[in-house]
Design a protein around this motif. Structure first.
Motif, PDB file in Angstrom:
ATOM      1  N   ALA A 134       0.776  -1.288  -0.093  1.00 37.75           N
ATOM      2  CA  ALA A 134      -0.057   0.047   0.003  1.00 37.75           C
ATOM      3  C   ALA A 134       0.890   1.277  -0.079  1.00 37.75           C
ATOM      4  O   ALA A 134       0.406   2.262  -0.495  1.00 37.75           O
ATOM      5  CB  ALA A 134      -0.953   0.006   1.344  1.00 37.75           C
TER       6      ALA A 134
ATOM      7  N   CYS B  92      -8.176  -0.141  -4.620  1.00 30.86           N
ATOM      8  CA  CYS B  92      -7.390   0.011  -3.384  1.00 30.86           C
ATOM      9  C   CYS B  92      -8.314   0.609  -2.273  1.00 30.86           C
ATOM     10  O   CYS B  92      -9.511   0.912  -2.566  1.00 30.86           O
ATOM     11  CB  CYS B  92      -6.020   0.845  -3.480  1.00 30.86           C
ATOM     12  SG  CYS B  92      -6.182   2.724  -3.895  1.00 30.86           S
TER      13      CYS B  92
ATOM     14  N   ASP C 219      -7.261   3.065  -0.018  1.00 35.07           N
ATOM     15  CA  ASP C 219      -7.136   4.505   0.431  1.00 35.07           C
ATOM     16  C   ASP C 219      -7.990   5.478  -0.454  1.00 35.07           C
ATOM     17  O   ASP C 219      -7.504   5.500  -2.029  1.00 35.07           O
ATOM     18  CB  ASP C 219      -5.410   4.223   0.053  1.00 35.07           C
ATOM     19  CG  ASP C 219      -5.020   6.056   0.485  1.00 35.07           C
ATOM     20  OD1 ASP C 219      -5.778   6.819   0.554  1.00 35.07           O
ATOM     21  OD2 ASP C 219      -3.509   6.008   0.584  1.00 35.07           O
TER      22      ASP C 219
ATOM     23  N   SER D 246      -7.905   8.417  -0.921  1.00 38.59           N
ATOM     24  CA  SER D 246      -7.199   9.593  -1.358  1.00 38.59           C
ATOM     25  C   SER D 246      -6.373   9.185  -2.663  1.00 38.59           C
ATOM     26  O   SER D 246      -6.320  10.120  -3.502  1.00 38.59           O
ATOM     27  CB  SER D 246      -5.912  10.114  -0.612  1.00 38.59           C
ATOM     28  OG  SER D 246      -4.906   9.087  -0.460  1.00 38.59           O
TER      29      SER D 246
END
Length: 620
Positions: A305, A491, A493, A495
């Motif tokens: 990640a 993913c 995340d 952002s």
């Protein structure tokens, strides 16, 4: 009997009668013993006994819904018309822990359930008892709780029977089956407990990789089938039991290492087998470790990640891990084609190597026929489904070559342990399998192989779905759910992979070459629940975009009417062309489990919601 010339009729009927007698002889495991005990009776009496046994069992030869996906091919289609979803005919609670389990998981019911098994007036249903220990951290914890305490629950099989307009309990039998432990590897998704019917018996999973064979009429134990012997505490029956047209049984067993169940510390799975119990009582196993002789020993995982957005560079290669052995997925039902070919799926045991998965075809003697990798067939990642250099897309500078951003390789289908997707055999002998892929917003892909293992095509949805096959007009159609989840692309995340909007959510019908024939979208704008007083109360939905379809195996009737549950709490009947024919509210919207459905011989629909069985129809 159809109109035909006498000679023609005889030529058509005699072979079918022979097949019926043969299958009847095979299916009724007590047939031999009954006749053997009567060898000293007059010959006329023996003949009469044979006729009586034959006639008594004739209605049982064509059971309505005896197993996962209705038949050994898992096509999920019946040759009768389903009833309209206009009335709640019966309601039976089978999981008293559903509400507490839902709270435990933050609002989602992470439990896999068997469809109601239906034959004539009989309905067979797993029922839970025992204890659910919640992880209520406001109280002192004295042992395992929540997802780590599944073993404290009790799984039972119950026979219900229609008596006039009520489903009445006839018997309930407790089993010693337990699900393979969560142990951090199943994400809290409880594995399925799944029985199967034959004309004279109910087969249910048991401890130690065993099956219990129960008499259908009274639930008494006929035999405990133990392919691995007694005392195998770490052997677990995983997934549904499949019964082929000749009465042979197939199911999967995994032996776990209590110190490292899912290979997080590099420990391999001690053993994993496909079990075959023949109609004549012969037990045979084949080890999954031997089915893919050229399976790689070293597998590439995925990027860290910390390297987001992916891929880190156009030439980046993820870290390699030991693949460990091949084994079945946890909730997979083997499929059996009419010619006796057995289809299973497997995956590498290491948690970072699940992209090394296979669809496997076995001969009737369980020797390898072919194995098809789920790798290397897709090219719809970076630059196709995922933009380059944009939010939710692949890193700027990545070639538009369709790779999976998590691996920088051609996307691979995964056999996921949280899914119940099982192989489905189509009328042309080809095979469909719904695999997991992450990079397309958790949607997965539906893979299609021909009878020789050659890849045909794929469709951009396959997550946790055993598609139904509706034969018609000399061809067939494939029916799936097609959910567009409110999630990040590849993913977690936000952002890098911001969540997209909720929906739309479709029931979709595809042609054999996986082109869309029609879609039906869920457009409900209310969240409802049924109170203890039976009154349904609704509030405006918290999100736009509709509700997802909470099915893992739809049911289709002879007219092509599709029956499916949605997370709005309704059972829908959807006609050809994607036209809503009716709906009925069950018990609860939001947080429902992915559940299968079944159709009875009279067209009644059997479905599940919030831990309750519902029988739906017009009442006739």
């Amino acid at each position: 009997m159809p109109d035909c010339h006498y000679v023609t009729c005889v030529s058509q009927i005699v072979p079918e009668m022979f097949k019926t007698f043969k299958r009847l002889f095979v299916w009724n495991r007590f047939f031999h013993s009954v006749l053997a005990s009567a060898v000293h009776l007059p010959s006329a009496t023996l003949v009469l006994m044979r006729v009586v046994l034959f006639l008594a069992a004739l209605p049982l030869v064509a059971q309505t819904w005896p197993q996962w996906g209705r038949n050994a091919q898992h096509t999920g289609t019946v040759d009768i018309a389903g009833q309209a979803p206009s009335r709640l005919l019966a309601q039976v609670r089978y999981d008293p822990f559903a509400q507490i389990a839902q709270r435990e998981a933050g609002g989602s019911l992470l439990v896999h359930y068997q469809p109601p098994l239906v034959d004539g007036r009989d309905v067979f249903l797993p029922v839970k008892t025992g204890e659910y220990v919640s992880c209520n951290f406001s109280l002192p914890q004295r042992g395992p709780c929540g997802f780590d305490a599944w073993h404290l629950q009790q799984w039972n099989i119950r026979r219900l029977r229609w008596d006039k307009e009520e489903l009445v309990e006839r018997w309930t039998v407790a089993t010693d089956w337990k699900p393979i432990p969560n142990a951090g590897g199943l994400g809290g998704w409880e594995p399925v407990f799944h029985a199967a019917l034959t004309p004279s018996s109910v087969f249910v999973p048991a401890a130690g990789g065993a099956l219990l064979e129960l008499r259908r009429n009274n639930g008494r134990l006929r035999r405990r089938w133990e392919p691995f012997g007694a005392g195998k505490a770490n052997h677990y029956v995983v997934g549904p039991i499949t019964v082929d047209n000749d009465g042979n049984l197939f199911y999967n067993v995994i032996e776990r290492d209590p110190a490292d169940t899912w290979g997080f510390f590099g420990g391999d799975v001690p053993g994993a087998w496909l079990v075959r119990i023949s109609a004549m009582g012969e037990m045979h196993t084949v080890d999954y470790k031997t089915l893919i002789p050229d399976a790689p020993r070293t597998c590439r995982g995925s990027f860290e990640a910390s390297a987001l957005p992916w891929p880190p560079s156009p030439t980046a290669v993820p870290t390699s891990v030991p693949c460990l052995s091949q084994r079945p997925g946890v909730n997979i039902a083997p499929a059996v084609a009419p010619d006796g070919t057995v289809y299973v799926v497997s995956r590498a045991h290491h948690p970072q190597a699940s992209r090394y998965s296979y669809l496997i075809a076995l001969k009737p003697d369980l020797t390898l026929k072919w194995a098809a990798s789920l790798r290397g067939h897709l090219r719809d990642g970076c630059g196709v489904l995922l933009p380059i250099g944009e939010p939710g897309g692949c890193r700027a500078g990545t070639p538009a070559n369709g790779v999976d951003p998590a691996t920088n390789e051609a996307p691979a289908g995964t056999v996921n342990d949280l899914s119940t997707s099982s192989p489905v055999v189509a009328p042309d002998g080809s095979v469909f399998y719904g695999a997991y892929t992450r990079y397309n917003y958790f949607r997965g892909h539906l893979f299609h192989f021909d009878a020789n293992g050659r890849f045909q095509n794929a469709f951009d949805f396959g997550w946790d779905i055993t598609p139904a096959i509706w034969p018609h007009d000399g061809t067939y159609s494939v029916v799936i759910k097609e959910n567009n989840y409110e999630a990040g692309s590849y993913c977690n995340d936000t952002s890098v992979c911001p969540w997209r909007e909720n929906g739309p959510y479709y029931i979709t019908q595809l042609s054999p070459d996986l082109n869309v024939e029609w879609r039906f979208a869920n457009t409900t704008k209310e969240e409802c629940s049924r109170g203890i007083d039976g009154v349904v109360r609704c509030l405006p939905a918290r999100k736009d975009g509709g509700f997802e379809w909470c099915i893992n195996a739809p049911a289709v009737d002879a007219r092509g009417v599709v029956y499916a549950n949605a997370e709005d709490g309704n059972l829908y009947a959807i006609g050809q062309g994607g036209v809503e024919l009716g709906r009925i509210f069950l018990n609860l919207a939001i947080g429902a489990a992915y559940t299968p459905l079944s159709i009875g011989h009279d067209g009644r629909i059997y479905t599940e919601n919030d831990g309750y069985l519902f029988a739906i129809g017009t009442g006739r």
